[in-house]
Motif scaffolding. Structure first.
Motif, PDB file in Angstrom:
ATOM      1  N   TYR A   3       0.859  -1.185   0.000  1.00 64.05           N
ATOM      2  CA  TYR A   3       0.000   0.000   0.000  1.00 64.05           C
ATOM      3  C   TYR A   3       0.895   1.235   0.000  1.00 64.05           C
ATOM      4  O   TYR A   3       1.759   1.380   0.863  1.00 64.05           O
ATOM      5  N   PHE A   7       0.912   2.400   6.753  1.00 62.14           N
ATOM      6  CA  PHE A   7      -0.143   2.407   7.782  1.00 62.14           C
ATOM      7  C   PHE A   7       0.354   2.967   9.119  1.00 62.14           C
ATOM      8  O   PHE A   7      -0.159   2.608  10.163  1.00 62.14           O
ATOM      9  N   GLN A  12      -1.803   7.893   9.246  1.00 56.54           N
ATOM     10  CA  GLN A  12      -3.197   7.864   9.713  1.00 56.54           C
ATOM     11  C   GLN A  12      -3.657   9.273  10.102  1.00 56.54           C
ATOM     12  O   GLN A  12      -4.778   9.678   9.788  1.00 56.54           O
ATOM     13  N   LEU A  15      -4.406  11.259   6.967  1.00 57.91           N
ATOM     14  CA  LEU A  15      -5.714  10.986   6.363  1.00 57.91           C
ATOM     15  C   LEU A  15      -6.813  11.825   7.013  1.00 57.91           C
ATOM     16  O   LEU A  15      -7.717  12.319   6.330  1.00 57.91           O
ATOM     17  N   GLY A  44     -10.704   3.504   5.485  1.00 58.72           N
ATOM     18  CA  GLY A  44      -9.472   3.902   6.172  1.00 58.72           C
ATOM     19  C   GLY A  44      -9.683   4.075   7.664  1.00 58.72           C
ATOM     20  O   GLY A  44     -10.287   3.223   8.328  1.00 58.72           O
ATOM     21  N   ASP A  65     -12.734  -1.817   5.006  1.00 54.23           N
ATOM     22  CA  ASP A  65     -11.328  -1.599   4.653  1.00 54.23           C
ATOM     23  C   ASP A  65     -10.603  -2.933   4.842  1.00 54.23           C
ATOM     24  O   ASP A  65     -11.036  -3.758   5.642  1.00 54.23           O
ATOM     25  N   GLN A  70      -5.810   0.224  10.018  1.00 57.81           N
ATOM     26  CA  GLN A  70      -6.684   1.386   9.775  1.00 57.81           C
ATOM     27  C   GLN A  70      -7.982   1.245  10.562  1.00 57.81           C
ATOM     28  O   GLN A  70      -8.450   2.193  11.185  1.00 57.81           O
ATOM     29  N   PHE A 112      -9.776   6.058  -3.076  1.00 58.87           N
ATOM     30  CA  PHE A 112      -9.676   4.632  -2.787  1.00 58.87           C
ATOM     31  C   PHE A 112      -9.312   3.774  -4.003  1.00 58.87           C
ATOM     32  O   PHE A 112      -8.365   2.983  -3.944  1.00 58.87           O
TER      33      PHE A 112
END
Ligand SMILES: C[S@@+](CC[C@H](N)C(=O)[O-])C[C@H]1O[C@@H](n2cnc3c(N)ncnc32)[C@H](O)[C@@H]1O
Length: 266
Positions: A3, A7, A12, A15, A44, A65, A70, A112
């Motif tokens: 990804y 993460f 995070q 986001l 997410g 997700d 997430q 996404f």
């Protein structure tokens, strides 16, 4: 699974900031007042779910997700609405989406599809989970559109490598331009695709500087990977930092990026 953004906690937090920062642009024209059950795919850390509930308090959201990390953050961030039965979170790969409830009133996908190897599979699965007449709303990147003045060759080279990196992970950095075709192939009707420009110059220097910084943070989210994979050199990165600093200050600088918004009906 690979990804692009990773993460970790920094990503995070990014986001959540991103969703709040772009809210006026992403939610322009979004009307879910008549919707009860909403399917949010690629939710997410729940950054959009929180905004959706603030704007449309009657919603009942199912957030999906594939990342446990997430969803763990989302469970904290959405603690109250989850407790109140307004949000449920499910861990699934959206390409094989299979939910018990198959009659959602609408679907919302934001930043996404660019991360999914087979976006058409996702849209076909979402289609199956919607009521006839239900609307799907997509917000997607179109990374070809990035432009910055003064001319910034190292920034643009870095951006090219950023997109190459995502492409190599089977992502779709130009997904915005493909939405019309993908929605048609998935069986949706009444498809509308529009491009929303984020265009700032000396008329709005504060917003221009904020957007340059915001995009810079997106670029930096892949810095370690790009350096580790030798797609960029530290010299290029240093030069790119300088170009960004200059663009933030220069009187005549311009920032331009356009994302895509698509809507369609099942
Ligand atoms: C850039 S984030 C966007 C999150 C959210 N929509 C927002 O705007 O804040 C993309 C999310 O897609 C998830 N994701 C990527 N591939 C997935 C897949 N195949 N199935 C489900 N989720 C996936 C990632 O874990 C990540 O949380």
């Amino acid at each position: 699974m690979e990804y692009l953004h990773g993460f970790d906690k920094k990503e995070q937090d990014r986001l959540i900031h991103q969703a709040q920062f772009l809210e006026p642009f992403v939610y322009a024209g979004v009307d879910l007042k008549k919707v009860n059950r909403l399917l949010e795919v690629g939710c997410g850390v729940g950054a959009q779910s929180k905004i959706l509930l603030k704007r449309f308090p009657k919603l009942k959201i199912t957030g999906v997700d594939f990342s446990a990390a997430q969803l763990h953050v989302a469970a904290q961030y959405l603690k109250k609405p989850i407790k109140d039965g307004k949000v449920e979170l499910l861990q699934q790969d959206a390409q094989a989406l299979d939910l018990e409830h198959k009659k959602y009133d609408a679907a919302f996908l934001c930043w996404f599809l660019e991360h999914v190897p087979e976006p058409l599979k996702v849209l076909k699965r979402v289609y199956k989970h919607l009521k006839p007449g239900a609307q799907i709303i997509l917000t997607e990147v179109f990374n070809q559109s990035l432009f910055m003045e003064p001319y910034s060759p190292n920034y643009l080279k870095y951006w090219f490598e950023f997109n190459e990196l995502q492409w190599g992970m089977k992502g779709h950095p130009f997904a915005g331009a493909q939405l019309g075709h993908l929605l048609k192939e998935a069986g949706f009707k009444s498809i509308n695709v529009e491009f929303r420009p984020l265009h700032f110059d000396s008329r709005n220097p504060k917003q221009r500087s904020e957007f340059i910084e915001f995009f810079f943070q997106i670029l930096l989210s892949a810095e370690t990977q790009l350096l580790d994979q030798k797609k960029v050199t530290s010299d290029q990165v240093t030069k790119m930092y300088k170009e960004v600093a200059l663009a933030k200050k220069a009187k005549d600088s311009v920032f331009f990026y356009s994302f895509a918004r698509a809507t369609a009906v099942r």
